[in-house]
Design a protein around this motif. Structure first.
Motif, PDB file in Angstrom:
ATOM      1  N   HIS A  84      32.319 -27.486 -19.073  1.00  0.00           N
ATOM      2  CA  HIS A  84      30.891 -27.368 -19.302  1.00  0.00           C
ATOM      3  C   HIS A  84      31.100 -25.913 -20.332  1.00  0.00           C
ATOM      4  O   HIS A  84      29.713 -26.401 -20.998  1.00  0.00           O
ATOM      5  CB  HIS A  84      30.489 -26.431 -17.789  1.00  0.00           C
ATOM      6  N   HIS A 109      21.843 -25.362 -21.149  1.00  0.00           N
ATOM      7  CA  HIS A 109      22.383 -25.973 -20.416  1.00  0.00           C
ATOM      8  C   HIS A 109      21.518 -27.230 -19.448  1.00  0.00           C
ATOM      9  O   HIS A 109      22.177 -27.557 -18.271  1.00  0.00           O
ATOM     10  CB  HIS A 109      21.704 -24.577 -19.095  1.00  0.00           C
ATOM     11  N   ASP A 134      30.649 -20.214 -23.601  1.00  0.00           N
ATOM     12  CA  ASP A 134      29.574 -20.772 -22.142  1.00  0.00           C
ATOM     13  C   ASP A 134      29.288 -18.671 -22.360  1.00  0.00           C
ATOM     14  O   ASP A 134      27.933 -19.040 -22.472  1.00  0.00           O
ATOM     15  CB  ASP A 134      30.600 -20.636 -21.176  1.00  0.00           C
ATOM     16  N   ASN A 186      28.820 -26.852 -23.437  1.00  0.00           N
ATOM     17  CA  ASN A 186      27.615 -26.018 -24.069  1.00  0.00           C
ATOM     18  C   ASN A 186      28.039 -25.613 -25.797  1.00  0.00           C
ATOM     19  O   ASN A 186      26.218 -25.738 -26.889  1.00  0.00           O
ATOM     20  CB  ASN A 186      27.553 -24.952 -23.368  1.00  0.00           C
ATOM     21  N   HIS A 224      24.928 -18.100 -22.642  1.00  0.00           N
ATOM     22  CA  HIS A 224      24.413 -17.673 -21.136  1.00  0.00           C
ATOM     23  C   HIS A 224      23.461 -16.400 -22.226  1.00  0.00           C
ATOM     24  O   HIS A 224      22.782 -16.336 -21.789  1.00  0.00           O
ATOM     25  CB  HIS A 224      24.385 -16.886 -20.689  1.00  0.00           C
TER      26      HIS A 224
HETATM   27 FE   FE2 Z   1      27.271 -21.525 -18.320  1.00  0.00          FE
END
Ligand code: FE2
Length: 393
Positions: free
Chosen positions: A285, A271, A201, A289, A205
């Motif tokens: 999550h 996302h 994750d 991703n 990002h």
């Molecule tokens: Fe995230």
């Protein structure tokens, strides 16, 4: 030298919590914070599993060292329901706590953020959804991540789900922490799959921030370093977690820095496209991703070849050839890293998706996350999104 987009976004406010305490043992900073602010009673928002195995013990000890009484609220589940936030706010209201401490993964931190605000205002939680709709500042808030990935400790974003399971997001400056305490010691007990998914994750990002249409020269610096730190340290943090302090130190730093990158640049299509995987299939999550990141990157490479070639270098791809060839090497580097830490790189194993289901996914991505699609470096229409899902099968 500013490239086109960074130049267009070259004047900006930096979004950040008031203070970040970082490093092994940083949790003990809580003692001084509580004493300096004359705080008496804290509500620790966490999750039952990590409280049971003792991960939050240093947090409680630090508060008790400042004579702060501690109540614990552990009724937070992944993809937290709005009703859980309301329950936490009720406990705060009834208990009169003058400090909220969130210690856990992203779900816990997000719950603590919104509860700290909601407790002091008589407004329905649904009025706070969206951008800038919180009624005002909340109670003093300290956020302490026990994973290395979400970056939630340094953002003003809360991600929740409503009673139908639909993802609902709150963005408001009132949700920034007074102090983010990032202590890599607290990630020592992280189970491997959680370390892997949350670390990916953080990588998502950083990559999405680095190519976002809203990136700035400031977010670029953070994103670049975070990509490199994840590339060099995620394997060590996942595969040798308990014994590799250096890798965990760097991963906690990478996650925090990547959080600061994306809160100042926005994210991208990964996302957005993961929305239906969470809401329809309950995929966590970070894992969701990871399943889509390489496929979205492959689509985006031709729009930003220099940036993706740089990402390849930072991930240690050691690629040769034209800029475009080196850019595509970033996709292979992410696939390799993801496989090495044991996370799937496609969505095919979730089920036999037919076209109608992929169409439904596309509807959800556009309906709930169009802002992330807008920040993607390469324009996307419905047909493009559908094709990325097909490629990810
Ligand atoms: Fe995230």
């Amino acid at each position: 030298m500013l490239d086109g987009l960074a130049a267009r976004n070259s004047t900006y406010d930096v979004q950040s919590p008031d203070r970040i305490s970082y490093g092994f043992g940083a949790t003990s900073e809580l003692t001084a914070f509580a004493a300096d602010n004359d705080l008496d009673s804290a509500l620790l928002v966490s999750d039952e599993n990590i409280v049971d195995v003792g991960v939050t013990d240093p947090v409680v000890d630090a508060l008790e060292d400042a004579d702060v009484s501690v109540d614990v609220f552990t009724d937070v589940k992944p993809e937290p329901k709005l009703s859980m936030v309301e329950d936490a706010a009720d406990v705060l209201r009834d208990g009169g706590h003058d400090l909220v401490v969130g210690a856990g993964g992203g779900s816990v931190l997000d719950t603590a953020k919104l509860a700290s605000v909601l407790a002091d205002y008589d407004v329905p939680i649904t009025d706070t959804l969206g951008m800038g709709n919180a009624p005002g500042a909340g109670r003093p808030l300290v956020l302490i991540p026990t994973t290395a990935g979400t970056g939630s400790e340094v953002t003003h974003i809360g991600v929740f789900s409503d009673e139908e399971g639909v993802k609902r997001v709150v963005y408001d400056e009132a949700l920034f922490a007074d102090v983010a305490v990032v202590d890599p010691e607290l990630t020592r007990m992280l189970p491997k799959p959680v370390a892997a998914a949350t670390g990916l994750d953080a990588l998502t990002h950083a990559v999405e921030s680095y190519v976002s249409t809203l990136r700035t020269p400031y977010s670029d610096i953070l994103a670049r370093e975070a990509i490199e730190m994840v590339g060099s340290n995620l394997r060590g943090a996942v595969l040798q977690g308990r014994n590799n302090d250096e890798a965990r130190y760097q991963m906690s730093l990478a996650a925090t820095v990547a959080g600061q990158a994306f809160v100042n640049s926005g994210l991208g299509a990964v996302h957005a496209l993961t929305y239906p995987l969470g809401s329809e299939y309950g995929v966590g999550h970070g894992r969701a991703n990871a399943m889509l990141l390489p496929h979205v990157m492959e689509y985006n490479v031709p729009a930003e070849p220099e940036r993706f070639a740089d990402i390849a270098d930072r991930l240690g791809a050691d690629a040769e050839g034209s800029t475009l060839e080196r850019a595509y090497a970033s996709v292979d580097a992410v696939l390799e890293l993801t496989e090495d830490v044991g996370v799937p790189t496609s969505i095919g194993h979730l089920g036999d998706f037919d076209e109608a289901e992929l169409e439904a996914f596309t509807d959800i991505a556009f309906e709930y996350s169009e802002h992330n699609i807008d920040r993607n470096p390469r324009d996307l229409d419905r047909a493009d999104v559908l094709q990325i899902y097909r490629n990810a099968l």
